[in-house]
Structure formats: C-alpha cells, structure tokens
Design an enzyme around this catalytic site. Structure first.
Site, PDB file in Angstrom:
ATOM      1  CB  CYS A 111      -1.046  -0.046   1.077  1.00  0.00           C
ATOM      2  SG  CYS A 111      -1.985  -1.522   1.298  1.00  0.00           S
ATOM      3  CG  HIS A 247      -3.464   3.457   1.697  1.00  0.00           C
ATOM      4  ND1 HIS A 247      -3.935   2.923   0.545  1.00  0.00           N
ATOM      5  CD2 HIS A 247      -3.493   2.222   2.684  1.00  0.00           C
ATOM      6  CE1 HIS A 247      -4.263   1.922   0.544  1.00  0.00           C
ATOM      7  NE2 HIS A 247      -3.975   1.336   1.838  1.00  0.00           N
ATOM      8  CG  ASN A 277      -6.839  -0.830   0.988  1.00  0.00           C
ATOM      9  OD1 ASN A 277      -6.251  -0.649   0.245  1.00  0.00           O
ATOM     10  ND2 ASN A 277      -6.524  -1.301   2.145  1.00  0.00           N
TER      11      ASN A 277
HETATM   12  N1  COA Z   1     -19.472  -8.712   7.836  1.00  0.00           N
HETATM   13  C1  COA Z   1     -20.101  -8.906   9.189  1.00  0.00           C
HETATM   14  N2  COA Z   1     -19.335  -9.395  10.134  1.00  0.00           N
HETATM   15  C2  COA Z   1     -18.086  -9.453  10.056  1.00  0.00           C
HETATM   16  C3  COA Z   1     -17.555  -9.109   8.660  1.00  0.00           C
HETATM   17  C4  COA Z   1     -18.053  -8.593   7.587  1.00  0.00           C
HETATM   18  N3  COA Z   1     -17.423  -8.244   6.497  1.00  0.00           N
HETATM   19  N4  COA Z   1     -16.008  -9.188   9.009  1.00  0.00           N
HETATM   20  C5  COA Z   1     -15.797  -9.850  10.094  1.00  0.00           C
HETATM   21  N5  COA Z   1     -16.956  -9.818  10.834  1.00  0.00           N
HETATM   22  C6  COA Z   1     -17.364 -10.056  12.206  1.00  0.00           C
HETATM   23  C7  COA Z   1     -16.398 -11.133  12.595  1.00  0.00           C
HETATM   24  O1  COA Z   1     -16.480 -12.434  12.344  1.00  0.00           O
HETATM   25  C8  COA Z   1     -16.456 -10.995  13.900  1.00  0.00           C
HETATM   26  O2  COA Z   1     -17.671 -11.520  14.569  1.00  0.00           O
HETATM   27  P1  COA Z   1     -17.324 -12.184  16.027  1.00  0.00           P
HETATM   28  O3  COA Z   1     -17.268 -11.235  16.995  1.00  0.00           O
HETATM   29  O4  COA Z   1     -18.768 -12.743  16.237  1.00  0.00           O
HETATM   30  O5  COA Z   1     -15.962 -12.949  16.102  1.00  0.00           O
HETATM   31  C9  COA Z   1     -16.551  -9.574  14.042  1.00  0.00           C
HETATM   32  O6  COA Z   1     -17.349  -8.973  12.935  1.00  0.00           O
HETATM   33  C10 COA Z   1     -15.515  -8.677  14.463  1.00  0.00           C
HETATM   34  O7  COA Z   1     -15.809  -7.331  14.498  1.00  0.00           O
HETATM   35  P2  COA Z   1     -14.988  -6.194  14.978  1.00  0.00           P
HETATM   36  O8  COA Z   1     -14.287  -6.611  16.482  1.00  0.00           O
HETATM   37  O9  COA Z   1     -16.028  -4.935  14.964  1.00  0.00           O
HETATM   38  O10 COA Z   1     -13.756  -5.782  13.928  1.00  0.00           O
HETATM   39  P3  COA Z   1     -12.895  -4.821  14.255  1.00  0.00           P
HETATM   40  O11 COA Z   1     -13.432  -3.846  14.916  1.00  0.00           O
HETATM   41  O12 COA Z   1     -11.704  -5.169  14.280  1.00  0.00           O
HETATM   42  O13 COA Z   1     -13.027  -4.099  12.451  1.00  0.00           O
HETATM   43  C11 COA Z   1     -11.657  -4.326  10.522  1.00  0.00           C
HETATM   44  C12 COA Z   1     -12.594  -5.033  11.582  1.00  0.00           C
HETATM   45  C13 COA Z   1     -11.106  -5.028   9.712  1.00  0.00           C
HETATM   46  C14 COA Z   1     -12.825  -3.331   9.850  1.00  0.00           C
HETATM   47  C15 COA Z   1     -10.707  -3.388  11.315  1.00  0.00           C
HETATM   48  O14 COA Z   1      -9.885  -4.113  12.153  1.00  0.00           O
HETATM   49  C16 COA Z   1      -9.721  -2.335  10.539  1.00  0.00           C
HETATM   50  O15 COA Z   1     -10.029  -1.712  10.039  1.00  0.00           O
HETATM   51  N6  COA Z   1      -8.254  -2.747  10.460  1.00  0.00           N
HETATM   52  C17 COA Z   1      -7.517  -2.178   9.570  1.00  0.00           C
HETATM   53  C18 COA Z   1      -7.736  -2.740   8.457  1.00  0.00           C
HETATM   54  C19 COA Z   1      -7.126  -2.155   7.352  1.00  0.00           C
HETATM   55  O16 COA Z   1      -7.298  -1.045   7.138  1.00  0.00           O
HETATM   56  N7  COA Z   1      -5.995  -2.752   6.691  1.00  0.00           N
HETATM   57  C20 COA Z   1      -5.316  -2.453   5.340  1.00  0.00           C
HETATM   58  C21 COA Z   1      -4.190  -1.612   5.620  1.00  0.00           C
HETATM   59  S1  COA Z   1      -3.494  -1.072   4.469  1.00  0.00           S
END
Ligand code: COA
Length: 320
Positions: A111, A247, A277
């Site tokens: 990225c 980004h 992204n």
């Molecule tokens: N739809 C519905 N539910 C989903 C899902 C989706 N697409 N993806 C994951 N879940 C569920 C999981 O199974 C989990 O369920 P559980 O609690 O029953 O096990 C739950 O959602 C997790 O949610 P949450 O704890 O709110 O996740 P989070 O706050 O960590 O958010 C991201 C996840 C990925 C949005 C967040 O971690 C993030 O933005 N990270 C940075 C990622 C990024 O930008 N990467 C690229 C950088 S270059």
C-alpha cells in the site's frame, strides 16, 4: 532543483460492486462494512487486467500533463498484483503506450507502493538518470482475496492511478519512508510454492491474510509520526498543509490520524467510499480525483501518505 508532479490520471474498472451486492453472496451487510470502514462500493475487474488499467491511467496522466510517451524515459509501477511474474507491469505499460525510450520496472511496497515509486523516480531525476517519469500505482486485489473470508475481501478493490513527474524548481520538498519487516506477517499474501523435485508439494496458492486490529494500531501510530517527520523535513508546519491525501484503507484510520495531528478531517479528501482499499493505487487515484475536481492550485502544499503491507510507510510533502 526538485521533482514536480505535472499531470495525473486514473482508471477504475467498469463493474461496480456495492456492499448490498456482497451481502447477497456472503454473510455481511452494508451496515457492518460502512460503519466500520466508510466503504460503500468498490470496482472489480471483469475484462480489465493490471496492465490494461495501468496503461489507461498512464495515457490519461500523459494527456493531463501535455507530455508525449516519447518523452518518458522512466516508468516505475508500484504493484503486488502484476499479471505476470515477468514481464513486469511497467514493461507491459511501456509497450502499450509506446514509451520506447523508457527504463521500466516494478516495485513491491504494497500500500506504500506509489510513495516508494515516487521517491525512487525523484532520486533518478535528481541524479540526472532520467528527465521525465511515469509513476503508477495499480492493483487487481480481487485476485489475491479469499472470497470466503468476509473479514478481508469486503475491504479491497481494483484500479490504477498515475502521475507524470519532471524536474522543476518547486515540487517535492519533504520525504519520510520506512519499513518494519519484523511485523510483516500481520498483512501477508504467499506467492506460488516451490514445486521442484526436492520439495514437491501440493499446496495451493495462498490468499491475503490480515490481522485487522494490528494493522489498525500500526497505521494510527506510524502515519502521524511519518507526516510530522516529512513536514519538518520540508521546513513547514502542519498548519501550512492544505490537504492530506492518505492511503484509503479505512475512514476510522483517517479520522484518528486527523485527530492525532489536530487537523480538521475536512482536510482529508476521501475516495474509499466508492473505491475501497486499492493498495498502491489508492493515493494516485485520490490525487487524480482532487486534480480533476479542481481542488489543487499552484503553490498549494499537499501531504501524500501510504502505509500497509511489509510493513511499509511513505510520506511526501509537495508544492502543487
Ligand atoms: N461482515 C459482517 N461481520 C463481519 C465481517 C463482515 N464483512 N467481517 C468480520 N465480521 C465479524 C467477525 O466475524 C467478528 O465476529 P465475532 O465477534 O462474532 O467473532 C466481528 O465481525 C469482528 O468485528 P469487530 O471486532 O468490530 O472488528 P474490528 O473492529 O476489528 O473491525 C476491521 C475489523 C477490519 C474493519 C478493522 O480491524 C480495521 O479496519 N483494521 C484495519 C484494516 C486495514 O485497513 N487494512 C489495510 C491497511 S493497508
């Protein structure tokens, strides 16, 4: 003397895939995706390839710059999703646009790919090893996603952005780039496995794996630090910056960076709502959208910052 961006271009695939479209093929919802990320839709390739999108973005950047392909003597493409291991996407672009005098190569910084490519082009230009460069970020991330893993596949999209860069009196004025390979496995995608006669394996190709919370923590701490360092390197202050083109990974990361810099979030233009992204392509696509909307005026001070796989990060301060 420094290096200046004199034109931009971008290309997004024809096919729009909304969050509601995804909710028909996996257990997800518009509410989950948009509330946690800000993403509402993304473009995914059908007919397009990594090289075809990069070449189209390059043609548009050349037209915007008023520079002919013949004048280009350097093409650097930031990508992790080339169509071939070899030839490089940069060589494919060279052939497609007819830039026959160009040196062309790809660069893998995920990225941060566009930022690493831009700083590399700057170094070539300042060393008089090139006079006019095409710097491109392009990804077909849809081919390295696990479409059974809803926690990653909903975040990413496909597309390309490009910039024409030349030597000039004003332009790039501050840079900060870095890598932390020790944390590389928090965002990883394995390449093909070795199948030579000594290690024969039936392992399939791997897909992208991400520890979302670790990547989030990395981004919200490293990016503000990198921006501070680049702005200081440019001899400027945060208050001098008109726009922060980050980004486009997640709206929450962008809001957190704005808060840590004590800057209004209005100074952070957004494309992730309609692009998702797109890794190396995010920053140049956003820059082109800002350029096409007439948001950029000569003399404006802009920050561009990429961060992600590697782990890597790269920030540039430039005068438009
Ligand atoms: N739809 C519905 N539910 C989903 C899902 C989706 N697409 N993806 C994951 N879940 C569920 C999981 O199974 C989990 O369920 P559980 O609690 O029953 O096990 C739950 O959602 C997790 O949610 P949450 O704890 O709110 O996740 P989070 O706050 O960590 O958010 C991201 C996840 C990925 C949005 C967040 O971690 C993030 O933005 N990270 C940075 C990622 C990024 O930008 N990467 C690229 C950088 S270059």
């Amino acid at each position: 003397m420094t290096s200046r961006i004199v034109g931009t271009g971008s290309y997004l695939p024809e096919t729009v895939v909304t969050n509601d479209d995804l909710s028909k093929i996996m257990d997800t919802s518009d509410e989950w995706i948009s509330s946690r990320t800000g993403i509402r839709e993304r473009r995914l390739v059908k007919e397009e390839t990594t090289a075809s999108m990069a070449a189209e973005a390059a043609k548009r950047a050349l037209e915007n710059a008023g520079v002919s392909a013949d004048e280009i003597d350097l093409i650097i493409v930031g990508t992790i999703t080339g169509d071939y291991v070899t030839p490089s996407t940069a060589c494919e672009v060279q052939a497609a646009i007819g830039a026959e005098h160009a040196l062309a190569f790809d660069l893998n910084a995920a990225c941060s790919g566009f930022m690493f490519a831009l700083s590399s082009a700057h170094a070539y230009l300042q060393a008089n090893l090139a006079n006019a460069a095409l710097v491109i970020g392009v990804e077909t991330l849809s081919k390295i996603m696990d479409w059974n893993d809803r926690s990653t596949c909903v975040l990413f999209g496909d597309g390309a952005g490009a910039a024409v860069v030349k030597r000039d009196e004003v332009g790039l004025s501050g840079l900060d780039l870095g890598s932390d390979g020790a944390k590389g496995m928090v965002l990883a995608c394995p390449n093909r496995t070795n199948n030579n006669p000594l290690v024969q394996t039936d392992k399939a190709l791997g897909y992208t794996y991400m520890d979302g919370q670790e990547v989030y923590k990395f981004a919200v701490t490293t990016v503000p630090e990198s921006i501070h360092k680049a702005v200081e390197h440019a001899g400027l202050e945060i208050g001098d910056i008109k726009y922060f083109a980050l980004h486009q990974a997640n709206i929450r990361i962008i809001q957190s960076v704005a808060k840590r810099l004590k800057v209004s979030v209005d100074k952070f233009p957004i494309s992730l709502d309609h692009c998702g992204n797109i890794s190396a392509a995010s920053v140049p696509i956003l820059l082109d959208e800002m350029n096409q909307k007439g948001m950029l005026e000569r003399g404006d001070k802009i920050v561009m910052s990429g961060f992600g796989g590697g782990l890597t990060w790269g920030t540039a301060v430039l005068t438009w």
